[in-house]
Design an enzyme around this catalytic site. Structure first.
Site, PDB file in Angstrom:
ATOM      1  N   GLY A 167     -33.404   5.526 -35.739  1.00 15.31           N
ATOM      2  CA  GLY A 167     -32.685   5.831 -34.509  1.00 15.31           C
ATOM      3  C   GLY A 167     -33.538   5.336 -33.368  1.00 15.31           C
ATOM      4  O   GLY A 167     -34.605   5.872 -33.110  1.00 15.31           O
TER       5      GLY A 167
ATOM      6  N   LYS B 149     -40.260   2.514 -30.501  1.00 12.57           N
ATOM      7  CA  LYS B 149     -40.146   1.079 -30.865  1.00 12.57           C
ATOM      8  C   LYS B 149     -38.938   0.448 -30.185  1.00 12.57           C
ATOM      9  O   LYS B 149     -38.961  -0.728 -29.835  1.00 12.57           O
ATOM     10  CB  LYS B 149     -40.027   0.929 -32.389  1.00 12.57           C
ATOM     11  CG  LYS B 149     -41.227   1.464 -33.152  1.00 12.57           C
ATOM     12  CD  LYS B 149     -41.005   1.407 -34.648  1.00 12.57           C
ATOM     13  CE  LYS B 149     -39.891   2.327 -35.116  1.00 12.57           C
ATOM     14  NZ  LYS B 149     -40.188   3.778 -34.950  1.00 12.57           N
TER      15      LYS B 149
ATOM     16  N   GLN C 137     -38.986   3.021 -38.669  1.00 20.12           N
ATOM     17  CA  GLN C 137     -39.924   4.020 -39.171  1.00 20.12           C
ATOM     18  C   GLN C 137     -41.349   3.724 -38.676  1.00 20.12           C
ATOM     19  O   GLN C 137     -41.495   3.213 -37.580  1.00 20.12           O
ATOM     20  CB  GLN C 137     -39.877   4.106 -40.705  1.00 20.12           C
ATOM     21  CG  GLN C 137     -38.585   4.718 -41.243  1.00 20.12           C
ATOM     22  CD  GLN C 137     -37.434   3.739 -41.339  1.00 20.12           C
ATOM     23  OE1 GLN C 137     -37.576   2.683 -41.926  1.00 20.12           O
ATOM     24  NE2 GLN C 137     -36.288   4.073 -40.782  1.00 20.12           N
TER      25      GLN C 137
ATOM     26  N   ASP D  19     -40.424   7.058 -34.582  1.00 19.91           N
ATOM     27  CA  ASP D  19     -40.045   7.607 -33.277  1.00 19.91           C
ATOM     28  C   ASP D  19     -41.129   7.449 -32.217  1.00 19.91           C
ATOM     29  O   ASP D  19     -41.266   8.280 -31.320  1.00 19.91           O
ATOM     30  CB  ASP D  19     -39.634   9.091 -33.411  1.00 19.91           C
ATOM     31  CG  ASP D  19     -38.519   9.280 -34.410  1.00 19.91           C
ATOM     32  OD1 ASP D  19     -37.642   8.405 -34.472  1.00 19.91           O
ATOM     33  OD2 ASP D  19     -38.533  10.286 -35.144  1.00 19.91           O
TER      34      ASP D  19
HETATM   35  P1  GDP Z   1     -38.091   4.772 -32.048  1.00 19.70           P
HETATM   36  O1  GDP Z   1     -37.389   5.286 -33.255  1.00 19.70           O
HETATM   37  O2  GDP Z   1     -39.505   4.390 -32.324  1.00 19.70           O
HETATM   38  O3  GDP Z   1     -37.335   3.688 -31.333  1.00 19.70           O
HETATM   39  O4  GDP Z   1     -38.167   5.995 -31.029  1.00 19.70           O
HETATM   40  P2  GDP Z   1     -36.950   6.994 -30.680  1.00 19.70           P
HETATM   41  O5  GDP Z   1     -35.990   6.262 -29.827  1.00 19.70           O
HETATM   42  O6  GDP Z   1     -36.440   7.669 -31.893  1.00 19.70           O
HETATM   43  O7  GDP Z   1     -37.720   8.110 -29.886  1.00 19.70           O
HETATM   44  C1  GDP Z   1     -38.430   7.841 -28.703  1.00 19.70           C
HETATM   45  C2  GDP Z   1     -37.773   8.636 -27.541  1.00 19.70           C
HETATM   46  O8  GDP Z   1     -38.660   8.665 -26.446  1.00 19.70           O
HETATM   47  C3  GDP Z   1     -36.514   7.989 -27.027  1.00 19.70           C
HETATM   48  O9  GDP Z   1     -35.625   9.007 -26.610  1.00 19.70           O
HETATM   49  C4  GDP Z   1     -36.974   7.177 -25.835  1.00 19.70           C
HETATM   50  O10 GDP Z   1     -35.978   7.004 -24.849  1.00 19.70           O
HETATM   51  C5  GDP Z   1     -38.075   8.047 -25.317  1.00 19.70           C
HETATM   52  N1  GDP Z   1     -39.194   7.346 -24.672  1.00 19.70           N
HETATM   53  C6  GDP Z   1     -39.762   6.153 -24.991  1.00 19.70           C
HETATM   54  N2  GDP Z   1     -40.827   5.929 -24.195  1.00 19.70           N
HETATM   55  C7  GDP Z   1     -40.941   6.995 -23.378  1.00 19.70           C
HETATM   56  C8  GDP Z   1     -41.877   7.380 -22.364  1.00 19.70           C
HETATM   57  O11 GDP Z   1     -42.843   6.700 -22.054  1.00 19.70           O
HETATM   58  N3  GDP Z   1     -41.668   8.595 -21.743  1.00 19.70           N
HETATM   59  C9  GDP Z   1     -40.619   9.401 -22.072  1.00 19.70           C
HETATM   60  N4  GDP Z   1     -40.501  10.544 -21.410  1.00 19.70           N
HETATM   61  N5  GDP Z   1     -39.727   9.071 -23.019  1.00 19.70           N
HETATM   62  C10 GDP Z   1     -39.900   7.898 -23.674  1.00 19.70           C
HETATM   63  P1  IMO Z   2     -37.248   5.401 -36.617  1.00 21.75           P
HETATM   64  O1  IMO Z   2     -37.011   3.948 -36.896  1.00 21.75           O
HETATM   65  C1  IMO Z   2     -38.781   9.186 -38.133  1.00 21.75           C
HETATM   66  C2  IMO Z   2     -38.218   9.971 -42.412  1.00 21.75           C
HETATM   67  C3  IMO Z   2     -37.303  11.086 -42.824  1.00 21.75           C
HETATM   68  C4  IMO Z   2     -38.000  11.559 -44.091  1.00 21.75           C
HETATM   69  C5  IMO Z   2     -38.495  10.248 -44.695  1.00 21.75           C
HETATM   70  C6  IMO Z   2     -37.589   9.677 -45.774  1.00 21.75           C
HETATM   71  O2  IMO Z   2     -36.273   6.011 -35.680  1.00 21.75           O
HETATM   72  O3  IMO Z   2     -38.668   5.622 -36.226  1.00 21.75           O
HETATM   73  P2  IMO Z   2     -35.255   8.390 -45.655  1.00 21.75           P
HETATM   74  O4  IMO Z   2     -33.933   8.828 -45.116  1.00 21.75           O
HETATM   75  O5  IMO Z   2     -35.822   7.187 -44.983  1.00 21.75           O
HETATM   76  O6  IMO Z   2     -35.279   8.286 -47.149  1.00 21.75           O
HETATM   77  O7  IMO Z   2     -36.264   9.624 -45.312  1.00 21.75           O
HETATM   78  O8  IMO Z   2     -38.586   9.319 -43.624  1.00 21.75           O
HETATM   79  N1  IMO Z   2     -37.629   8.960 -41.513  1.00 21.75           N
HETATM   80  C7  IMO Z   2     -37.916   8.837 -40.211  1.00 21.75           C
HETATM   81  N2  IMO Z   2     -38.685   9.595 -39.415  1.00 21.75           N
HETATM   82  N3  IMO Z   2     -38.194   8.085 -37.645  1.00 21.75           N
HETATM   83  C8  IMO Z   2     -37.440   7.301 -38.436  1.00 21.75           C
HETATM   84  O9  IMO Z   2     -36.944   6.104 -38.038  1.00 21.75           O
HETATM   85  C9  IMO Z   2     -37.235   7.682 -39.780  1.00 21.75           C
HETATM   86  N4  IMO Z   2     -36.545   7.163 -40.823  1.00 21.75           N
HETATM   87  C10 IMO Z   2     -36.813   7.935 -41.883  1.00 21.75           C
HETATM   88  O10 IMO Z   2     -37.236  12.093 -41.852  1.00 21.75           O
HETATM   89  O11 IMO Z   2     -39.134  12.319 -43.761  1.00 21.75           O
HETATM   90 MG    MG Z   3     -36.348   6.971 -33.897  1.00 22.59          MG
END
Ligand code: GDP
Ligand code: IMO
Ligand code: MG
Length: 444
Positions: A40, A16, A223, A13
């Site tokens: 996600g 990426k 991840q 999160d």
């Molecule tokens: P990922 O799994 O690494 O793709 O990250 P996620 O999408 O799960 O979580 C990142 C969240 O932060 C998302 O809701 C993005 O829209 C948001 N985001 C990414 N970059 C920025 C930023 O620079 N500022 C803010 N406020 N939100 C951001």
């Molecule tokens: P993105 O790509 C954050 C975490 C789960 C749990 C552990 C194992 O959005 O960054 P799993 O279902 O993979 O067997 O769970 O890994 N986890 C993540 N945490 N971002 C993710 O993906 C994750 N995918 C799995 O919360 O701790």
């Molecule tokens: Mg994510």
């Protein structure tokens, strides 16, 4: 050999999805190389928000061929639904290609994931309940189904007849759950195959041909490094290799075909699920990060645990991924904090340590040693250059860069594609991340 890896440097999160979407502008192929619909990835384009679990984050660019690599575990239901969602929003998904060698997440994997977690009652890993671990386990056990199996109805039947009774014995015998019916699973899987047939192919060959022609390939990790099966906080990890090395096995490219590794991190840290987390905050600042950063899981909606940035894990992540440059996200979330702390080392059993410990027990005993930086009041979301940022924010970015030992080339100040600052300027070390972005900015 222009292949670039985008890899998370923390516990997932990090943003990426935003990074991949941004960099995809100047490449031809975007490949997911591991994980499954546990991921996600959120992308914001103007007023539109896209939440992707399986389809690579480059899909929003019409010129990209999005690839789901052999290292991914695919829940066909999720993929079909996600493609339907994208299609309904005007995105052409006919281009999506799925590796014939990618493993399939079956309903019994999902059931087993949930059952195993509930049996650990109180000591759960906090998985996403998507069947990721059981599907990768079957791959290693050599009883998994691959995407190509969905296209061969009679072979599929034979495989299911072999594996389902074993799964049922565990599901019913150990966990007291309903067994699965081979006929029903077969019908479901054949239907998945029918709907996905035109997307399933030999993606390794496609990528090798593209690389041989000098086309740019972006390899998107899910991840993050600290969730890596080998290099993360085992057992509180996912079941694949998010690290940059995983891009080789998960996409079918060789290490020498990769010339850039872009590490993605955010200006603080979060973690979803269980496991040690030395800089975790359970106070007013933690709530600031949770609420201002909207730190709720994209896949499960769970609250993410929040805390200060940890440079011990950063140095480790830069090393194990051979990171060449960094995108720093969510700097805007730190505005209005009176002070900002940066973990620069640990105290473990009274001794100072600056290295990432091998065991989770040592990590659980680690007390963070902090350096404190002055905060800033100004909102950063409208700023588009380093010069506009408050001097305190620049000092914090400089400190992160010094700890990383590699350039922070991009700084993000908001979720939207354009809320991004290109940091590396002319005369600084040649860096394709920055060059790619400058080309984009000039074209716009
Ligand atoms: P990922 O799994 O690494 O793709 O990250 P996620 O999408 O799960 O979580 C990142 C969240 O932060 C998302 O809701 C993005 O829209 C948001 N985001 C990414 N970059 C920025 C930023 O620079 N500022 C803010 N406020 N939100 C951001
Ligand atoms: P993105 O790509 C954050 C975490 C789960 C749990 C552990 C194992 O959005 O960054 P799993 O279902 O993979 O067997 O769970 O890994 N986890 C993540 N945490 N971002 C993710 O993906 C994750 N995918 C799995 O919360 O701790
Ligand atoms: Mg994510």
């Amino acid at each position: 050999m222009p292949a670039t890896v985008v890899v998370g440097l923390q516990w997932g999160d990090e943003g990426k999805g935003k990074a991949t979407d941004l960099l995809a502008e100047s490449v031809s192929w975007v490949v997911r190389y591991q994980g499954g619909d546990n991921a996600g990835h959120t992308i914001v384009l103007g007023d539109e928000v896209f939440k992707l679990h399986l389809v690579p984050s480059g899909v929003l660019h019409p010129h990209i061929t999005p690839i789901i690599g052999n290292g991914v575990v695919v829940n066909p239901r999720t993929l079909i639904d996600e493609m339907a969602m994208l299609s309904a929003r005007g995105i052409d998904v006919a281009r999506v290609r799925v590796s014939a060698a990618a493993h399939v997440i079956m309903p019994y994997h999902v059931a087993l994931d949930g059952a195993m977690e509930s049996r650990l009652a109180g000591d759960e890993l906090g998985t996403t309940h998507r069947g990721i671990g059981p599907a990768y386990a079957d791959r290693a056990w050599r009883i998994g189904l691959r995407m190509s199996d969905l296209l061969d109805a009679s072979g599929l039947r034979m495989r299911l007849e072999r594996v389902v009774p074993e799964k049922n014995a565990v599901l019913a015998g150990t966990y007291g759950l309903q067994p699965f019916d081979v006929g029903e699973l077969h019908e479901l899987a054949v239907e998945w195959g029918r709907r996905l047939a035109r997307h399933i192919c030999d993606t390794t060959r496609l990528l090798q041909e593209a690389l041989a022609e000098g086309q740019h390939v972006l390899l998107e990790g899910a991840q993050g490094t600290l969730l890596d099966l080998d290099h993360g906080t085992y057992p509180y990890v996912t079941s694949s290799n998010p690290v940059a090395g995983g891009a080789c096995t998960g996409a079918g490219v060789g290490p020498l075909q990769i010339d850039q590794v872009i590490g993605v991190m955010k200006a603080y840290s979060t973690r979803v699920g269980a496991g040690p987390y030395p800089t975790e905050l359970d106070d007013e600042t933690g709530r600031h990060l949770l609420e201002r950063g909207r730190e709720f899981g994209t896949t499960t909606g769970r609250r993410r645990r929040c805390g200060w940035f940890d440079t011990v894990s950063l140095r480790y992540a830069v090393a194990v991924n051979s990171v060449s440059s960094i995108m720093l996200n969510k700097l805007d979330i730190l505005s209005r904090l009176p002070e900002i702390r940066l973990c620069v080392g640990y105290l473990v059993d009274g001794s100072r340590s600056d290295t990432w410990p091998l065991s989770v027990d040592a990590l659980a005993r680690a007390e963070p040693v902090y350096e404190t930086f002055p905060g800033w009041e100004a909102e950063l979301s409208g700023m588009r250059s380093m010069e506009e940022l408050p001097v305190e924010a620049r000092a914090y970015v400089d400190a992160l860069e010094e700890a990383a030992g590699v350039p922070i080339a991009l700084v993000s100040v908001g979720p939207e594609r354009t809320q991004t600052i290109v940091r590396a300027g002319p005369g600084e070390p040649a860096d394709r991340t920055a060059r790619m972005q400058r080309t984009r900015a000039n074209a716009a």
